[in-house]
Design a protein around this motif. Structure first.
Motif, PDB file in Angstrom:
ATOM      1  N   GLN A 160      -7.103 -13.181  -7.931  1.00 60.04           N
ATOM      2  CA  GLN A 160      -6.751 -13.002  -6.526  1.00 60.04           C
ATOM      3  C   GLN A 160      -5.501 -12.128  -6.437  1.00 60.04           C
ATOM      4  O   GLN A 160      -4.647 -12.159  -7.324  1.00 60.04           O
ATOM      5  CB  GLN A 160      -6.494 -14.344  -5.849  1.00 60.04           C
ATOM      6  CG  GLN A 160      -7.710 -15.251  -5.811  1.00 60.04           C
ATOM      7  CD  GLN A 160      -7.387 -16.622  -5.229  1.00 60.04           C
ATOM      8  OE1 GLN A 160      -6.228 -16.958  -5.026  1.00 60.04           O
ATOM      9  NE2 GLN A 160      -8.417 -17.404  -4.965  1.00 60.04           N
ATOM     10  N   SER A 161      -5.407 -11.391  -5.357  1.00 59.53           N
ATOM     11  CA  SER A 161      -4.238 -10.534  -5.152  1.00 59.53           C
ATOM     12  C   SER A 161      -3.492 -10.979  -3.898  1.00 59.53           C
ATOM     13  O   SER A 161      -4.093 -11.450  -2.923  1.00 59.53           O
ATOM     14  CB  SER A 161      -4.662  -9.067  -5.005  1.00 59.53           C
ATOM     15  OG  SER A 161      -5.588  -8.916  -3.944  1.00 59.53           O
ATOM     16  N   TRP A 162      -2.177 -10.851  -3.968  1.00 66.07           N
ATOM     17  CA  TRP A 162      -1.352 -11.167  -2.800  1.00 66.07           C
ATOM     18  C   TRP A 162      -1.583 -10.113  -1.718  1.00 66.07           C
ATOM     19  O   TRP A 162      -1.685  -8.921  -1.996  1.00 66.07           O
ATOM     20  CB  TRP A 162       0.124 -11.187  -3.170  1.00 66.07           C
ATOM     21  CG  TRP A 162       0.544 -12.426  -3.887  1.00 66.07           C
ATOM     22  CD1 TRP A 162       0.488 -12.665  -5.225  1.00 66.07           C
ATOM     23  CD2 TRP A 162       1.098 -13.600  -3.292  1.00 66.07           C
ATOM     24  NE1 TRP A 162       0.965 -13.911  -5.513  1.00 66.07           N
ATOM     25  CE2 TRP A 162       1.355 -14.520  -4.344  1.00 66.07           C
ATOM     26  CE3 TRP A 162       1.405 -13.976  -2.000  1.00 66.07           C
ATOM     27  CZ2 TRP A 162       1.898 -15.774  -4.128  1.00 66.07           C
ATOM     28  CZ3 TRP A 162       1.953 -15.226  -1.774  1.00 66.07           C
ATOM     29  CH2 TRP A 162       2.186 -16.119  -2.830  1.00 66.07           C
ATOM     30  N   ILE A 163      -1.650 -10.557  -0.493  1.00 67.59           N
ATOM     31  CA  ILE A 163      -1.802  -9.636   0.638  1.00 67.59           C
ATOM     32  C   ILE A 163      -0.412  -9.182   1.071  1.00 67.59           C
ATOM     33  O   ILE A 163       0.434 -10.017   1.409  1.00 67.59           O
ATOM     34  CB  ILE A 163      -2.528 -10.319   1.808  1.00 67.59           C
ATOM     35  CG1 ILE A 163      -3.885 -10.852   1.336  1.00 67.59           C
ATOM     36  CG2 ILE A 163      -2.697  -9.346   2.970  1.00 67.59           C
ATOM     37  CD1 ILE A 163      -4.567 -11.742   2.343  1.00 67.59           C
ATOM     38  N   PRO A 164      -0.132  -7.888   1.070  1.00 63.85           N
ATOM     39  CA  PRO A 164       1.215  -7.416   1.420  1.00 63.85           C
ATOM     40  C   PRO A 164       1.416  -7.355   2.933  1.00 63.85           C
ATOM     41  O   PRO A 164       1.565  -6.282   3.530  1.00 63.85           O
ATOM     42  CB  PRO A 164       1.265  -6.018   0.780  1.00 63.85           C
ATOM     43  CG  PRO A 164      -0.146  -5.544   0.791  1.00 63.85           C
ATOM     44  CD  PRO A 164      -1.004  -6.773   0.618  1.00 63.85           C
TER      45      PRO A 164
END
Length: 623
Positions: free
Chosen positions: A239-243
């Motif tokens: 999963q990737s952090w949403i900026p």
């Protein structure tokens, strides 16, 4: 260590602190000024203009065909799923034809229920350095039983990515999954944002490698072959952090403006057009950590913008271990100065400041979200705890230095609290003991030896008197005054007599110790009297806690008579009457004034007492 354990045993507290601090970091990010992404809103105006939702596929085909013809976008991305609908067969072909004319991406939705609709599009997980890494990835990914996919013509004419959301327990969306898998795990779907990037880059060979924990890299790093600058950081679950950003910056146009051709030709040329619903009726709404409610398509837009700008936030691999190491460093620093409370305050404050500076620098230099809530919590709490412990220890040390000089009631005032001690009255027996010959000895010995000699005598007096329950009132140079105030007059007199007997019986041993040190022998005179007393604090400025009693004055006078008689212990008739008749004998008299005479007594069978020759009285006297 207890603080660290408490922190990790309270995951909700840890999570709350971390999420608040992470939101502050996101909010500190400067707003994006330019972006290649434009959002096309499926809003109320578009529904009013183009018809009720869901629109027929033919309407979609007409809308997108006009956009391609007039604006030549770089990519069409639709945050929409077009499921199988028998009534839309003709429209499916039209829309599929438009989508196939250029780069395009549509969505699909993985479901927890075993329902399969449409034609799902699966993409294999990217290659990893070794097979064991691939198996670890599969073990970390969540499994889904079903899928809501697109009609086959649409799925075959466009790239496809899932549009699933990851909602935290507090209702906030912080991360987006790059892949989601169906059971078995070889049937996986890339995200809409990843599919968009894949299309823009011409379907490169994606590579997934483990991040190096010692280099503060994320758990996984996804890179297109030959383009390391487009590496996307992922966590253990891919999963990737949403900026998220604090200020709205994405350009919006209503789909109605495109339908009515209200934009200048080429206004959207070579831009990434992302279509998505913005009305509550369409149900695609997300809550950001900055407490903003936004359309769900902004998730993909923020991800794409952060990816293209190399500004995707991430936590380093093994963040809990890193947090523990930082807390351990803080603990070591605090332990080095733990014995000095002032330095503890400085060290703790400096540790907190350095942690904050490190976090801010890591964020602004490389968008790293350091796990600084645990060490910051530990630094603050440990500093407060050590300062409190130091204050308690200093207070205890002060009390230990002061208590030997104070009677028990004052000690209780210091240790038990309260503003004052009430005055006390009653019947008491008072013993006054004095070291005889102090003046003569002080003239012949150095002051240090005089102090040692005198201290040994006073300690001997006090220890034996306190062993019998005596309360030390004060020490005045070479003498001490002690009071017995508990029990009857008989019990008090017996305890005072026992104390006097013990003092005199122990003198030979004390003098042997002094002789071994080259010091002269001690001689002690003791006087005892009984009567009413007042015990309290006296003085207006600097108070003094002492006994006020005529009995104390007379006990002092009686003690001075030991210099004139061969008996080192003398007491009044009042005391003698409280003792057994066979335990006392009259030995002298004390002239109080012109008309009053006090009989003085001593104990029968008194231990052998060797007066030092220079201090021995000349003879016995009864006068």
């Amino acid at each position: 260590m207890l603080l660290l354990a408490a922190y990790w045993l309270l995951p909700n507290v840890a999570r709350s602190l971390d999420t608040r601090l992470q939101a502050m970091l996101l909010q500190s990010e400067p707003p994006t000024l330019t972006t290649p992404i434009t959002l096309i809103a499926l809003d109320e105006a578009a529904i009013d203009r183009m018809g009720p939702w869901p629109w027929p596929r033919s309407v979609w085909a007409e809308l997108l065909a006009g956009v391609r013809q007039r604006h030549e976008p770089a990519l069409l991305a639709l945050d929409v799923v077009f499921p199988v609908d028998p009534s839309q067969r003709v429209g499916n072909q039209e829309l599929a034809s438009v989508l196939a004319q250029g780069p395009s991406v549509i969505g699909q939705l993985l479901l927890p229920e075993p329902v399969d609709r449409g034609l799902p599009v699966w993409t294999p997980l990217p290659s990893t350095p070794n097979r064991s890494a691939a198996s670890r990835i599969e073990a970390q990914l969540p499994d889904f039983s079903g899928v809501l996919a697109n009609a086959p013509p649409l799925a075959q004419s466009s790239s496809v990515g899932h549009i699933n959301a990851v909602i935290d327990p507090d209702g906030v969306m912080r991360k987006a999954p790059a892949w989601l898998c169906q059971t078995p795990p070889d049937t996986c779907s890339q995200s809409l944002a990843l599919a968009m990037m894949d299309v823009l880059l011409g379907s490169p060979d994606w590579q997934l490698r483990r991040g190096r924990w010692y280099a503060l890299e994320p758990a996984w790093m996804l890179s297109p072959a030959g383009l390391p600058e487009l590496t996307i950081p992922l966590d253990e679950h891919l999963q990737s952090w949403i900026p998220w950003q604090a200020e709205p910056w994405l350009p919006y146009f209503s789909a109605a403006d495109l339908w009515d051709d209200n934009l200048e030709p080429g206004a959207l040329s070579q831009r990434i057009l992302l279509f998505g619903g913005v009305t509550l009726g369409l149900g695609d709404i997300a809550t950001s950590p900055l407490q903003r409610t936004v359309p769900g398509m902004e998730v993909h837009a923020h991800l794409m913008q952060g990816w293209l700008a190399d500004a995707l936030p991430y936590e380093p691999r093994h963040s809990p271990l890193l947090a523990l190491m930082l807390a351990a460093l803080v603990a070591v620093g605090l332990m080095l100065v733990a014995s000095q409370p002032r330095r503890v305050a400085w060290a703790g404050g400096l540790a907190c400041l350095m942690l904050i500076v490190a976090v801010v620098l890591a964020w602004h230099l490389n968008h790293i979200m350091l796990p600084f809530a645990p060490p910051l919590f530990f630094a603050f709490s440990a500093t407060a705890l050590l300062m409190t412990h130091g204050a308690v220890r200093e207070r205890r040390a002060v009390l230990e230095r002061i208590e030997p000089y104070l009677p028990p009631p004052l000690r209780r005032l210091l240790t038990g609290g309260g503003l004052r001690i009430a005055d006390e009255t009653g019947w008491g027996t008072i013993l006054v003991a004095d070291i005889l010959g102090y003046t003569r000895v002080s003239r012949t010995l150095p002051l240090g030896q005089v102090a040692t000699w005198c201290d040994r005598g006073i300690d001997h007096i006090i220890q034996n008197a306190q062993n019998q329950g005596g309360l030390l009132d004060n020490v005045a140079g070479d003498g001490a005054l002690l009071l017995w105030r508990q029990g009857s007059d008989i019990e008090q007199a017996a305890a005072a007599a026992a104390a006097a007997r013990a003092i005199l019986a122990g003198l030979p041993a004390v003098n042997r110790e002094l002789a071994a040190q080259g010091l002269p022998p001690l001689a002690i005179g003791i006087g005892i009297h009984a009567g009413p007393y007042l015990l309290g604090s006296f003085g207006s400025g600097q108070k003094r806690y002492t006994v006020v009693s005529e009995a104390a004055n007379l006990a002092a006078h009686i003690e001075r008579q030991t210099r004139l008689h061969p008996w080192p212990l003398l007491f009044s008739q009042t005391v003698a009457e409280a003792l057994p008749p066979d335990a006392t004998q009259p030995v002298a008299k004390l002239q109080l004034d012109a008309t009053r005479v006090m009989a003085l007594y001593t104990l029968t069978h008194l231990p052998a007492y060797d007066w030092p020759i220079p201090l021995a009285p000349a003879a016995a006297s009864l006068s």
